[in-house]
Design a protein around this motif. Structure first.
Motif, PDB file in Angstrom:
ATOM      1  N   PRO A 243      10.036  43.390  64.001  1.00 40.29           N
ATOM      2  CA  PRO A 243       9.269  42.272  64.570  1.00 40.29           C
ATOM      3  C   PRO A 243       8.940  41.169  63.573  1.00 40.29           C
ATOM      4  O   PRO A 243       8.487  40.102  63.975  1.00 40.29           O
ATOM      5  CB  PRO A 243       7.965  42.946  65.041  1.00 40.29           C
ATOM      6  CG  PRO A 243       8.198  44.409  64.997  1.00 40.29           C
ATOM      7  CD  PRO A 243       9.227  44.612  63.951  1.00 40.29           C
ATOM      8  N   ASN A 244       9.169  41.384  62.297  1.00 41.82           N
ATOM      9  CA  ASN A 244       8.648  40.481  61.274  1.00 41.82           C
ATOM     10  C   ASN A 244       9.338  39.127  61.220  1.00 41.82           C
ATOM     11  O   ASN A 244       8.703  38.105  60.961  1.00 41.82           O
ATOM     12  CB  ASN A 244       8.740  41.146  59.894  1.00 41.82           C
ATOM     13  CG  ASN A 244       7.950  42.436  59.829  1.00 41.82           C
ATOM     14  OD1 ASN A 244       7.018  42.630  60.588  1.00 41.82           O
ATOM     15  ND2 ASN A 244       8.328  43.310  58.916  1.00 41.82           N
ATOM     16  N   HIS A 245      10.658  39.098  61.431  1.00 40.88           N
ATOM     17  CA  HIS A 245      11.407  37.849  61.260  1.00 40.88           C
ATOM     18  C   HIS A 245      12.424  37.586  62.366  1.00 40.88           C
ATOM     19  O   HIS A 245      12.804  36.433  62.579  1.00 40.88           O
ATOM     20  CB  HIS A 245      12.155  37.849  59.921  1.00 40.88           C
ATOM     21  CG  HIS A 245      11.262  38.004  58.741  1.00 40.88           C
ATOM     22  ND1 HIS A 245      10.536  36.959  58.210  1.00 40.88           N
ATOM     23  CD2 HIS A 245      10.954  39.094  57.984  1.00 40.88           C
ATOM     24  CE1 HIS A 245       9.824  37.390  57.186  1.00 40.88           C
ATOM     25  NE2 HIS A 245      10.062  38.681  57.030  1.00 40.88           N
ATOM     26  N   ARG A 268       6.436  36.374  61.401  1.00 42.55           N
ATOM     27  CA  ARG A 268       5.619  36.607  62.586  1.00 42.55           C
ATOM     28  C   ARG A 268       4.607  37.719  62.299  1.00 42.55           C
ATOM     29  O   ARG A 268       4.976  38.790  61.834  1.00 42.55           O
ATOM     30  CB  ARG A 268       6.515  37.023  63.768  1.00 42.55           C
ATOM     31  CG  ARG A 268       5.751  37.330  65.055  1.00 42.55           C
ATOM     32  CD  ARG A 268       6.654  37.972  66.103  1.00 42.55           C
ATOM     33  NE  ARG A 268       7.745  37.111  66.522  1.00 42.55           N
ATOM     34  CZ  ARG A 268       9.032  37.347  66.290  1.00 42.55           C
ATOM     35  NH1 ARG A 268       9.388  38.454  65.629  1.00 42.55           N
ATOM     36  NH2 ARG A 268       9.974  36.525  66.694  1.00 42.55           N
ATOM     37  N   ASN A 269       3.349  37.452  62.606  1.00 43.85           N
ATOM     38  CA  ASN A 269       2.312  38.476  62.492  1.00 43.85           C
ATOM     39  C   ASN A 269       2.192  39.267  63.790  1.00 43.85           C
ATOM     40  O   ASN A 269       2.485  38.752  64.873  1.00 43.85           O
ATOM     41  CB  ASN A 269       0.956  37.850  62.170  1.00 43.85           C
ATOM     42  CG  ASN A 269       0.760  37.624  60.684  1.00 43.85           C
ATOM     43  OD1 ASN A 269       1.701  37.704  59.904  1.00 43.85           O
ATOM     44  ND2 ASN A 269      -0.468  37.329  60.285  1.00 43.85           N
ATOM     45  N   TYR A 285       0.920  41.956  58.855  1.00 43.31           N
ATOM     46  CA  TYR A 285       0.441  40.704  58.261  1.00 43.31           C
ATOM     47  C   TYR A 285       1.588  40.089  57.465  1.00 43.31           C
ATOM     48  O   TYR A 285       1.488  39.842  56.265  1.00 43.31           O
ATOM     49  CB  TYR A 285      -0.770  40.967  57.364  1.00 43.31           C
ATOM     50  CG  TYR A 285      -1.939  41.570  58.100  1.00 43.31           C
ATOM     51  CD1 TYR A 285      -2.712  40.798  58.963  1.00 43.31           C
ATOM     52  CD2 TYR A 285      -2.262  42.911  57.936  1.00 43.31           C
ATOM     53  CE1 TYR A 285      -3.776  41.358  59.656  1.00 43.31           C
ATOM     54  CE2 TYR A 285      -3.327  43.472  58.617  1.00 43.31           C
ATOM     55  CZ  TYR A 285      -4.078  42.702  59.479  1.00 43.31           C
ATOM     56  OH  TYR A 285      -5.123  43.252  60.157  1.00 43.31           O
ATOM     57  N   GLN A 286       2.693  39.835  58.142  1.00 46.49           N
ATOM     58  CA  GLN A 286       3.909  39.423  57.464  1.00 46.49           C
ATOM     59  C   GLN A 286       3.779  38.048  56.829  1.00 46.49           C
ATOM     60  O   GLN A 286       4.341  37.782  55.758  1.00 46.49           O
ATOM     61  CB  GLN A 286       5.090  39.437  58.442  1.00 46.49           C
ATOM     62  CG  GLN A 286       6.438  39.303  57.804  1.00 46.49           C
ATOM     63  CD  GLN A 286       6.824  40.525  56.955  1.00 46.49           C
ATOM     64  OE1 GLN A 286       7.790  40.467  56.192  1.00 46.49           O
ATOM     65  NE2 GLN A 286       6.096  41.624  57.084  1.00 46.49           N
ATOM     66  N   THR A 319       2.617  31.889  63.642  1.00 47.01           N
ATOM     67  CA  THR A 319       3.022  32.706  64.790  1.00 47.01           C
ATOM     68  C   THR A 319       2.419  34.097  64.716  1.00 47.01           C
ATOM     69  O   THR A 319       2.566  34.801  63.713  1.00 47.01           O
ATOM     70  CB  THR A 319       4.561  32.831  64.856  1.00 47.01           C
ATOM     71  OG1 THR A 319       5.124  31.527  64.940  1.00 47.01           O
ATOM     72  CG2 THR A 319       4.982  33.660  66.060  1.00 47.01           C
ATOM     73  N   GLU A 320       1.764  34.485  65.800  1.00 47.33           N
ATOM     74  CA  GLU A 320       1.140  35.805  65.881  1.00 47.33           C
ATOM     75  C   GLU A 320       1.201  36.280  67.327  1.00 47.33           C
ATOM     76  O   GLU A 320       0.974  35.501  68.254  1.00 47.33           O
ATOM     77  CB  GLU A 320      -0.315  35.720  65.414  1.00 47.33           C
ATOM     78  CG  GLU A 320      -1.001  37.046  65.244  1.00 47.33           C
ATOM     79  CD  GLU A 320      -2.394  36.881  64.638  1.00 47.33           C
ATOM     80  OE1 GLU A 320      -2.647  37.478  63.582  1.00 47.33           O
ATOM     81  OE2 GLU A 320      -3.216  36.144  65.217  1.00 47.33           O
TER      82      GLU A 320
END
Length: 341
Positions: A243-245, A268-269, A285-286, A319-320
Motif C-alpha cells: 500500500p505504500n507506493h 501513501r499513509n 507512516y510512509q 495522501t492518507e
C-alpha cells in the motif's frame, strides 16, 4: 545507511530544511532505547517461542498453526531489521550492521546487504522508473508503458494481474530467499569478506531450518509446514509494503521535484490506530518515514500531524487512507495498467 536525514537538510532544499528544523525542535529524531529494547526482546522472544512450540508439538498437523505463527513472527523480525538498517535503533553503522546480519541472514534467511542496497535506491527515488528497483517490471507491471512491452503469456498474465496479486504474494517469501541467495553469489554485496560472512549466516539459516523441520516432521508434514510458513511470511510481507507506493504518481528522471515533494507525492499513509501501527511495523507512516528514514518508529505517529500541517501550508498533496481502501486502490491501479495494452 539509508540516505537523507536532517543533517543533510541544507542539501535537500530550503522547504525540507524548514520542516527538518521543526521536526528536530519537537525532539522527534531522538533515540528511543527503551522502546527498542522492549521491541527487540519481545520480537525475538516470539520467534524463539514459535520454534519452541514446534519442537514440543512434534509430528502433527497442528504444526501448521505454528507455521502460520512463524510466518507472522518472521515478518515482525523483518520490521525490526528494517529499523536497524535505517539506523533508528543504533547510532553506529557497525551496531546496525551486526543486528541486520543476525536478524536478517541468520534469523529469517534474508540478505541484509542485498536489502540495504535495494532499499537505499528505493528511498532515494521512490516510484522512479529509472532508478527505483521496487517498480521495475517483473511479475507485475506498474505502468502502461511496461504493460505494452509484454508478449505472449506474460501479456495475458499482466491483463489479469489484479486478480493474481494476492495469490502471487504467497510466493513472495520464496522470492525474497531466492533473491538473497542470488545476491550472495554475485556482486550486489560488494566486499568479498562481507559476502562470505553473509553467505555463511544465510546458509546456516537455510540448513538449520530445513534440518530441524525434516527431523521433527514426516516428509509430508515437513513439506506442508514449509509451504504454509513461507506463504504466510510472503503474504504478510507483501501486504505490508504494497500500500505504500503502488498507485501513486510515477515521476521520471526528467521530473525535477525537490526532495520533500518527491517523497511526499509518491507515498501513501495508512490510517488505523495502534493495531495497524503494530501490524505494519510503522510502515503505515510512509510519508514521515520517507522524509525522515532514521526517525525511530514510535516517533512517526507524533510527526504525522506536524508533517501534514506543513504540507498544507506549502500546498503539497498529503495522501492518507484506510487499510481496505488502500488495497482497493492498489488493485484498481494494477487492473487499469494491466488492461491498458
Amino acid at each position: 545507511m539509508i540516505p537523507i536525514h536532517p543533517g543533510e537538510a541544507a542539501a535537500a532544499g530550503s522547504t525540507y530544511a524548514e520542516l527538518s528544523r521543526r521536526i528536530a525542535s519537537a525532539g522527534l529524531m531522538a533515540r528511543r532505547p527503551g522502546y527498542y529494547t522492549a521491541k527487540v526482546t519481545a520480537t525475538v522472544a516470539a520467534l524463539l517461542a514459535g520454534w519452541a512450540a514446534f519442537l514440543l508439538l512434534g509430528n502433527t498437523w497442528w504444526q501448521m498453526l505454528v507455521a502460520a505463527f512463524l510466518g507472522l513472527a518472521f515478518t515482525q523480525v523483518a520490521f525490526v531489521g528494517h529499523d536497524a538498517g535505517h539506523r533508528q535503533i543504533f547510532r553506529t553503522r557497525r551496531a546496525a550492521y551486526v543486528a541486520g546480519l543476525l536478524l536478517g541472514n541468520l534469523g529469517i534467511g534474508l540478505s541484509y546487504g542485498w536489502w540495504v542496497d535495494k532499499h537505499n535506491r528505493h528511498h532515494a527515488h521512490p516510484n522512479d522508473l529509472d532508478t527505483d528497483p521496487d517498480i521495475k517490471a517483473g511479475a507485475l507491471v506498474y505502468t502502461s508503458g511496461q504493460a505494452r512491452l509484454r508478449r505472449g503469456v506474460s501479456r495475458w498474465l499482466s491483463r489479469i494481474q489484479a486478480y493474481l496479486f494476492f495469490p502471487m504474494l504467497l510466493l513472495e517469501g520464496l522470492n525474497l530467499h531466492l533473491s538473497s541467495g542470488r545476491a550472495l553469489t554475485g556482486r550486489t554485496v560488494r566486499s568479498r569478506r562481507v559476502r562470505a560472512l553473509e553467505a555463511a549466516l544465510f546458509l546456516a539459516h537455510v540448513a538449520g531450518y530445513l534440518t530441524v523441520v525434516f527431523l521433527v516432521l514426516s516428509p509430508i508434514h515437513a513439506i506442508v509446514f514449509v509451504v504454509v510458513h513461507q506463504a504466510v511470511f510472503g503474504l504478510y510481507m507483501g501486504m505490508s509494503f504494497a500500500p505504500n507506493h503502488k498507485g501513486m504518481p510515477v515521476p521520471t528522471g526528467a521530473d525535477q521535484r525537490d526532495y520533500l515533494r518527491r517523497q511526499v507525492l509518491t507515498s501513501r499513509n495508512i490510517r488505523g490506530g495502534r493495531f495497524v501501527d503494530f501490524a505494519l511495523g510503522g510502515l503505515n507512516y510512509q510519508i514521515e518515514h520517507h522524509l525522515f528514514p532514521s526517525m525511530p518508529r514510535p516517533n512517526l505517529h507524533h510527526a504525522r500531524a506536524l508533517v501534514r500541517s506543513f504540507c498544507t501550508e506549502h500546498d503539497v498533496s498529503y495522501t492518507e487512507t484506510g487499510p481496505v481502501r488502500s488495497y482497493a486502490i492498489v488493485l484498481k491501479h494494477l487492473n487499469t495498467v494491466g488492461t491498458s495494452m
